[in-house]
Design a protein around this motif. Sequence first.
Motif, short mmCIF file in Angstrom:
data_model
loop_
_atom_site.label_atom_id
_atom_site.label_comp_id
_atom_site.label_asym_id
_atom_site.label_seq_id
_atom_site.Cartn_x
_atom_site.Cartn_y
_atom_site.Cartn_z
N ASP A 1 0.82 -1.22 0.03
CA ASP A 1 -0.03 -0.09 -0.11
C ASP A 1 0.75 1.36 -0.11
OD1 ASP A 1 -2.18 -1.64 0.04
OD2 ASP A 1 -2.83 -1.21 2.04
N ARG B 1 1.98 1.78 -3.73
CA ARG B 1 0.81 2.36 -4.46
C ARG B 1 0.66 3.83 -4.08
NH1 ARG B 1 -4.61 -0.69 -3.79
NH2 ARG B 1 -4.08 -1.15 -1.94
N CYS B 2 0.49 4.11 -2.69
CA CYS B 2 0.40 5.43 -2.20
C CYS B 2 1.71 6.48 -2.56
CB CYS B 2 0.38 5.48 -0.69
SG CYS B 2 -0.35 7.18 0.13
N THR C 1 -3.26 3.61 -12.95
CA THR C 1 -3.38 4.18 -11.66
C THR C 1 -3.81 5.48 -11.64
OG1 THR C 1 -1.66 2.75 -10.80
CG2 THR C 1 -2.25 4.71 -9.46
#
Lengths: 255, 255
Positions: free
Chosen positions: A173, A176-177, A224
């Motif tokens: 995560d 992704r962040c 994304t």
Amino acid sequence: LPKLTYCLAIAVDEGLLFASDSRTNAGPDQLSTHTKMHVYGLDGARQIVLLSAGNVALTQAIVTRLRRDMEADFARTLAGVRDLLEAAEYVGEVSRDLQAKHGQGLAASGGSPEVTFILGGQIGTEQPGIFLIYPQGNYLSCSEHEPFLQIGEAKYGKPVLARIIRRETPLADATRCALVSMDSTMRSNATVGPPVELLVYRRDSLKIDSYASLGEDDPYVLETRAAWNQKIVEAFGKLPGFSWDGRTEVKTPIL
Amino acid sequence: LPKLTYCLAIAVDEGLLFASDSRTNAGPDQLSTHTKMHVYGLDGARQIVLLSAGNVALTQAIVTRLRRDMEADFARTLAGVRDLLEAAEYVGEVSRDLQAKHGQGLAASGGSPEVTFILGGQIGTEQPGIFLIYPQGNYLSCSEHEPFLQIGEAKYGKPVLARIIRRETPLADATRCALVSMDSTMRSNATVGPPVELLVYRRDSLKIDSYASLGEDDPYVLETRAAWNQKIVEAFGKLPGFSWDGRTEVKTPIL
């Protein structure tokens, strides 16, 4: 002054995530790409990652000095420091020295003589960590509540990090962040640009886990970007509406 | 230098939305609140809204001069200008004059002598519009693609505006979006603070439609803050995961 860089590091329980853009310039007609991520690693012993924001020539001079200190087998080098605090202190001193040496000439010609770093990694059995090293050579670690650090053009991409990143956030995560934060920044500021370098370090592994350099057309980056934009618009659509009912304030006009 | 202000204006087909924070200071121990929204209106004839960012004393001097010019019945005042371009030019000149008058003294004592404005509204039958007025006195209107303007601490709250706001966005959505943008900024920067003033002007109405000043504990502000945070976290959770499969790049360590 444009910042011309966005780098960030995230320190979660599972390990560390580093991300950097690659846009540099030496004048408005000399846009170029250049890595801002430098890895100093000896598998099984230590891994140190350095991210840089600021004058490109000065950064190269500092990185070169760090390497030469090691080649000269000085007592105090990134290969020799006992812990990350000592590493940060050492890089801060080298940075301050070289800024002092070249600063006056750079400032006289209108350039900014400053370089800011993020230094992170793990040395032996100590805790992994990340530090921000100011141009003045002093440094600080990230806060427990918001365990990330940013340098360069940090503001556009900060709110999403502040909302998502906690110590217990999984590294996947965090990755992704970091990409969402980087993409919001690139979208807002043309002086931050691809490729985006990503590096993952897992706690106590003492080796680099994964590294990738994502170009402008990287399918994951494009997917994304589109997905996040759509989800923000959807999320916004579900917010409660503002009601003016019962609000009877008046702004008195001056005319 | 901290910006100590965040103001924005949005120009959609239905009309205009203005929002401003109220935090000011005159030194680190003199935090205070002060309106940054000034309305010059004559119902049925013209409505002009001015938002300010920068030195508070200078802003007051400029606003006072704008009023005195009207009281003195000068030919060129906010009550007399023929259109918004002329209004922006006039405010820019007054601003530049007073900055020149007080600037040297302020700069000598370490203060910033600059003031930036957003001016918007509608005069008679011309189109409604919004303009950014730089400290140098020059001005520009917003772009067609991103029909909003920001002054002060603009970066934290820009991505959400850029994703949501288009010319056809309803005024109700523009109002919500301004509050989300303001809240992201206040969350990231302690020098931007409540109350948040909101003002809506509907195209061709030539009167202020609605105004509210939302304090820190305003139920809608609290509800929106919690809901937006939750929705961002949910949206983030639904993003595609980053896969390292097939990515075999290696970052060569320097040690």
